[in-house]
Scaffold this active site. Structure first.
Site, short mmCIF file in Angstrom:
data_model
loop_
_atom_site.label_atom_id
_atom_site.label_comp_id
_atom_site.label_asym_id
_atom_site.label_seq_id
_atom_site.Cartn_x
_atom_site.Cartn_y
_atom_site.Cartn_z
N ASN A 11 88.13 66.75 54.98
CA ASN A 11 87.05 65.82 54.60
C ASN A 11 86.77 66.06 53.13
O ASN A 11 86.10 67.02 52.76
CB ASN A 11 85.82 66.11 55.47
CG ASN A 11 84.65 65.22 55.12
OD1 ASN A 11 84.77 64.31 54.29
ND2 ASN A 11 83.51 65.47 55.74
N LYS A 13 85.00 64.40 51.23
CA LYS A 13 83.64 63.98 50.85
C LYS A 13 83.69 63.19 49.54
O LYS A 13 84.67 62.51 49.27
CB LYS A 13 82.70 65.19 50.79
CG LYS A 13 82.79 66.03 52.07
CD LYS A 13 81.69 67.04 52.21
CE LYS A 13 81.90 67.81 53.51
NZ LYS A 13 80.84 68.78 53.78
N HIS A 95 79.00 62.21 60.75
CA HIS A 95 78.97 63.47 59.99
C HIS A 95 77.53 63.85 59.68
O HIS A 95 76.68 62.98 59.46
CB HIS A 95 79.78 63.32 58.70
CG HIS A 95 79.97 64.63 58.02
ND1 HIS A 95 79.02 65.16 57.19
CD2 HIS A 95 80.96 65.54 58.09
CE1 HIS A 95 79.43 66.35 56.77
NE2 HIS A 95 80.61 66.60 57.31
N GLU A 97 76.13 64.84 57.12
CA GLU A 97 75.58 64.28 55.87
C GLU A 97 75.17 62.82 56.06
O GLU A 97 74.21 62.35 55.45
CB GLU A 97 76.59 64.48 54.73
CG GLU A 97 76.64 65.94 54.31
CD GLU A 97 78.00 66.48 53.95
OE1 GLU A 97 78.88 65.69 53.55
OE2 GLU A 97 78.19 67.71 54.07
N GLU A 165 80.28 70.54 64.49
CA GLU A 165 80.02 71.08 63.16
C GLU A 165 78.55 71.51 63.07
O GLU A 165 77.68 70.68 62.78
CB GLU A 165 80.29 70.02 62.10
CG GLU A 165 81.71 69.53 62.07
CD GLU A 165 82.05 68.93 60.71
OE1 GLU A 165 82.88 69.52 60.02
OE2 GLU A 165 81.45 67.92 60.34
N GLY A 171 79.36 73.80 54.40
CA GLY A 171 79.23 73.98 52.95
C GLY A 171 78.41 75.20 52.57
O GLY A 171 78.01 75.36 51.42
N SER A 211 82.60 75.55 56.98
CA SER A 211 83.07 76.70 56.20
C SER A 211 84.35 77.33 56.76
O SER A 211 84.52 78.54 56.76
CB SER A 211 81.96 77.75 56.06
OG SER A 211 80.85 77.19 55.37
P1 PGA Z 1 82.87 72.63 54.77
O1 PGA Z 1 82.55 71.15 55.33
O2 PGA Z 1 84.23 72.99 55.30
O3 PGA Z 1 82.82 72.49 53.29
O4 PGA Z 1 81.79 73.52 55.33
C1 PGA Z 1 82.92 70.78 56.64
C2 PGA Z 1 82.52 69.35 56.90
O5 PGA Z 1 81.48 68.91 56.40
O6 PGA Z 1 83.24 68.63 57.61
#
Ligand code: PGA
Length: 248
Positions: A11, A13, A95, A97, A165, A171, A211
């Site tokens: 992803n 983003k 997601h 976000e 997740e 993140g 992460s």
């Molecule tokens: P990250 O994000 O690996 O940077 O923690 C995962 C995601 O948002 O799918």
């Protein structure tokens, strides 16, 4: 038990540009990737065409969002029909976000899931609890409720990957332990067994996100109910190749 094909989604983003994403793409194109692993890269919508035309065809592409109808007066949105028109076969929906920065409701996410599937896109459907929900002991309640809304909108589970997740792990560098991930994945599979069917519970891929790195992916991948990953930050780095190849 059904053999589930390992699935690793990247992803990206809202990161990168043609130059830097082109670098990741050429790393992936020339890397030795386990052929048993399904790989999909989630590109920003403006780069979907670029990603699809530059990535090797053994690697899938996903949009990071889409709207719930095919076309119309919805300024700024993209539809599954447009995503398909770019040769792209997947979309990430729900997601954290989208849920927590952009305020998308379970209802809207459900409608998007239904329309994306009707439009023949594969859906990476994301769920996960916030830190305060975990600390309050409501993780199961939260992820079951999110999964319920998704399930109500799915007819063909063959095109759905469920991404667990935990919001506190995204993140933050705070990865769920393999035991924490396995515990939730196992419960989600049991929920699907009880509320959808045995067949779907055995075959649906439940992937972990939050992460994931080259350093922690192997232990996570060794858990029985962890069928892959959704990877944010590390999907922009060469270590994404190690994550793709995490399953022995
Ligand atoms: P990250 O994000 O690996 O940077 O923690 C995962 C995601 O948002 O799918």
């Amino acid at each position: 038990m059904a053999q589930r094909r390992f699935f690793v989604g990247g992803n990206w983003k809202m990161n990168g540009n043609k130059e830097s994403l082109g670098g990741i793409i050429s790393t992936l194109n020339t890397a030795s990737l386990h052929d048993q692993t399904e790989v999909v890269c989630g590109a920003p919508s403006i780069y979907l065409d670029f990603a699809r035309s530059s990535l090797d065809l053994r690697i899938g592409v996903a949009a990071q969002n889409c709207y719930k109808v095919a076309k119309g007066a919805f300024t700024g949105e993209i539809s599954p029909a447009m995503i398909k028109d770019c040769g792209v076969d997947w979309v990430i929906l729900g997601h954290s976000e989208r849920r927590h920065v952009f305020g998308e409701s379970d209802e809207l996410i459900g409608q998007k899931v239904a329309h994306a599937l009707e439009s023949d896109l594969g859906v990476i459907a994301c769920i996960g609890e916030k830190l305060e929900e975990r600390e309050a002991g409501t993780t199961e309640e939260v992820v079951y409720a999110q999964t319920q809304v998704i399930a109500e909108n799915v007819k063909d589970w063959g095109k759905v990957v469920l991404a667990y997740e935990p919001v506190w792990a995204i993140g933050t560098g705070k990865t769920a332990t393999p035991e924490q991930a396995q515990e939730v994945h196992e419960k989600l599979r049991a929920w699907i067994r009880a509320n959808v069917s045995d067949d779907v519970a055995n075959s649906v891929r439940i992937i972990y996100g939050g992460s994931v790195t080259g350093a922690n992916c192997r232990e996570l991948a060794s858990q029985d109910d962890v069928d892959g990953f959704l990877v944010g930050g590390a999907s922009l780095k060469p270590e994404f190749v190690d994550i793709i190849n995490a399953r022995k």
